[in-house]
Design a protein around this motif. Structure first.
Motif, PDB file in Angstrom:
ATOM      1  N   VAL A 133       0.831  -1.212   0.000  1.00  0.00           N
ATOM      2  CA  VAL A 133       0.000   0.000   0.000  1.00  0.00           C
ATOM      3  C   VAL A 133       0.866   1.262   0.000  1.00  0.00           C
ATOM      4  CG1 VAL A 133      -1.650   1.341   1.374  1.00  0.00           C
ATOM      5  CG2 VAL A 133      -1.994  -1.104   1.047  1.00  0.00           C
ATOM      6  N   GLY A 134       1.998   1.186   0.686  1.00  0.00           N
ATOM      7  CA  GLY A 134       2.868   2.343   0.801  1.00  0.00           C
ATOM      8  C   GLY A 134       3.830   2.484  -0.362  1.00  0.00           C
ATOM      9  N   MET A 135       4.550   3.599  -0.363  1.00  0.00           N
ATOM     10  CA  MET A 135       5.484   3.920  -1.429  1.00  0.00           C
ATOM     11  C   MET A 135       6.706   4.615  -0.854  1.00  0.00           C
ATOM     12  SD  MET A 135       2.424   5.106  -3.872  1.00  0.00           S
ATOM     13  CE  MET A 135       1.322   4.921  -2.485  1.00  0.00           C
ATOM     14  N   GLU A 136       7.627   5.016  -1.710  1.00  0.00           N
ATOM     15  CA  GLU A 136       8.804   5.758  -1.282  1.00  0.00           C
ATOM     16  C   GLU A 136       9.159   6.796  -2.332  1.00  0.00           C
ATOM     17  OE1 GLU A 136      11.708   2.740  -0.730  1.00  0.00           O
ATOM     18  OE2 GLU A 136      11.637   2.070  -2.808  1.00  0.00           O
ATOM     19  N   ILE A 137       9.856   7.819  -1.886  1.00  0.00           N
ATOM     20  CA  ILE A 137      10.258   8.917  -2.764  1.00  0.00           C
ATOM     21  C   ILE A 137      11.741   9.185  -2.546  1.00  0.00           C
ATOM     22  CG2 ILE A 137       9.856  11.322  -3.412  1.00  0.00           C
ATOM     23  CD1 ILE A 137       7.099  11.133  -2.158  1.00  0.00           C
ATOM     24  N   MET A 138      12.463   9.391  -3.626  1.00  0.00           N
ATOM     25  CA  MET A 138      13.882   9.719  -3.529  1.00  0.00           C
ATOM     26  C   MET A 138      14.201  10.870  -4.477  1.00  0.00           C
ATOM     27  SD  MET A 138      15.200   6.263  -5.456  1.00  0.00           S
ATOM     28  CE  MET A 138      13.917   5.299  -4.635  1.00  0.00           C
ATOM     29  N   SER A 139      15.190  11.648  -4.112  1.00  0.00           N
ATOM     30  CA  SER A 139      15.631  12.723  -5.000  1.00  0.00           C
ATOM     31  C   SER A 139      16.538  12.150  -6.089  1.00  0.00           C
ATOM     32  CB  SER A 139      16.387  13.789  -4.202  1.00  0.00           C
ATOM     33  OG  SER A 139      17.626  13.268  -3.750  1.00  0.00           O
ATOM     34  N   TYR A 140      16.621  12.834  -7.192  1.00  0.00           N
ATOM     35  CA  TYR A 140      17.465  12.352  -8.290  1.00  0.00           C
ATOM     36  C   TYR A 140      18.940  12.254  -7.886  1.00  0.00           C
ATOM     37  CZ  TYR A 140      19.786  11.917 -12.773  1.00  0.00           C
ATOM     38  OH  TYR A 140      20.594  11.481 -13.794  1.00  0.00           O
ATOM     39  N   PRO A 141      19.503  13.263  -7.173  1.00  0.00           N
ATOM     40  CA  PRO A 141      20.921  13.133  -6.788  1.00  0.00           C
ATOM     41  C   PRO A 141      21.198  11.888  -5.938  1.00  0.00           C
ATOM     42  CG  PRO A 141      20.220  15.401  -6.545  1.00  0.00           C
ATOM     43  CD  PRO A 141      18.976  14.603  -6.814  1.00  0.00           C
ATOM     44  N   VAL A 142      20.259  11.511  -5.076  1.00  0.00           N
ATOM     45  CA  VAL A 142      20.452  10.322  -4.251  1.00  0.00           C
ATOM     46  C   VAL A 142      20.374   9.057  -5.101  1.00  0.00           C
ATOM     47  CG1 VAL A 142      19.443   8.940  -2.383  1.00  0.00           C
ATOM     48  CG2 VAL A 142      19.701  11.406  -2.121  1.00  0.00           C
TER      49      VAL A 142
END
Length: 231
Positions: A133-142
């Motif tokens: 159900v959940g998700m994750e978000i990351m920045s492009y540099p990471v």
């Protein structure tokens, strides 16, 4: 730009072809895309599949649905994500997978706001929501740093493994959820034939076009009680 990358391929070992199987009148991918129509934040959605012949059908599906399709390395999922994010110039990447028919879009909206307002490198809510159900978000540099520095085999299997192994190096956070949704003990992903049966049971009994996380949890519990009574 915020990009949602949905990793999806036909080659599941335990349930081959599940992403395009019929789930009460719609494919699994259609359920995900229809739920994403509720998202308030402006995003670009890309389905990232493999470059194997068996995933030609995924590209055809994307063409029919007018959804962007990216094809890349089947086993090196980290590279697939990095190459996809680079091609579409995403500065913020939401990771989703094609085997989860009940992503919580309300919580995704909240998490995108949380991630951007707090200027985070990595954020997630998968640890406090039911599995799938959940998700994750990351920045492009990471993501780029992960791609350039990954070395363990597990780092290439998922786009988040390097980040999770080096989490203290990044500004990260968990997007909180209401207590009635905080059920990480419940699985709502589709990985096996039994998972498929449970997902169909939830869709059959929800009596709503959009199944909320609370309702999916209730019906999952009902399904498990029924299953135990049959054993």
């Amino acid at each position: 730009m915020v990009g949602i990358i949905i990793q999806a391929r036909m080659g599941s070992h335990r349930l081959p072809g599940k992403i395009l199987m019929d789930f009460e009148g719609k494919t699994l991918l259609n359920h995900i895309l229809d739920r994403l129509d509720r998202l308030d934040h402006p995003v670009k959605i890309v389905i990232a599949t493999s470059n194997l012949k068996q995933d030609d059908v995924v590209e055809s599906f994307c063409r029919e649905q007018n959804i962007c399709c990216f094809r890349g390395d089947e086993r090196n999922v980290l590279k697939r994500y990095f190459d996809c994010a680079s091609k579409y110039q995403f500065d913020t990447i939401v990771r989703m997978t094609g085997d989860n028919p009940f992503p919580d879009i309300d919580e995704l909206d909240r998490m995108i706001s949380f991630h951007l307002e707090e200027k985070l490198d990595f954020s997630e809510n998968f640890s406090v929501l039911p599995i799938g159900v959940g998700m994750e978000i990351m920045s492009y540099p990471v993501l780029q740093q992960s791609f350039e520095n990954a070395w363990l085999p597990k780092h290439f299997e998922h786009p988040d493994e390097y980040i999770l192994d080096h989490l203290t190096q990044y500004k990260h956070g968990i997007s909180s959820v209401a207590s009635e949704k905080n059920r990480p003990d419940v699985s709502l992903t589709v990985d096996t034939g039994e998972d498929y049966e449970k997902a169909c049971y939830i869709l059959q009994h929800a009596c709503a076009a959009y199944v909320t996380t609370q309702r999916a949890i209730e019906l999952s519990d009902d399904y498990e009680r029924d299953r135990q009574s049959r054993i």
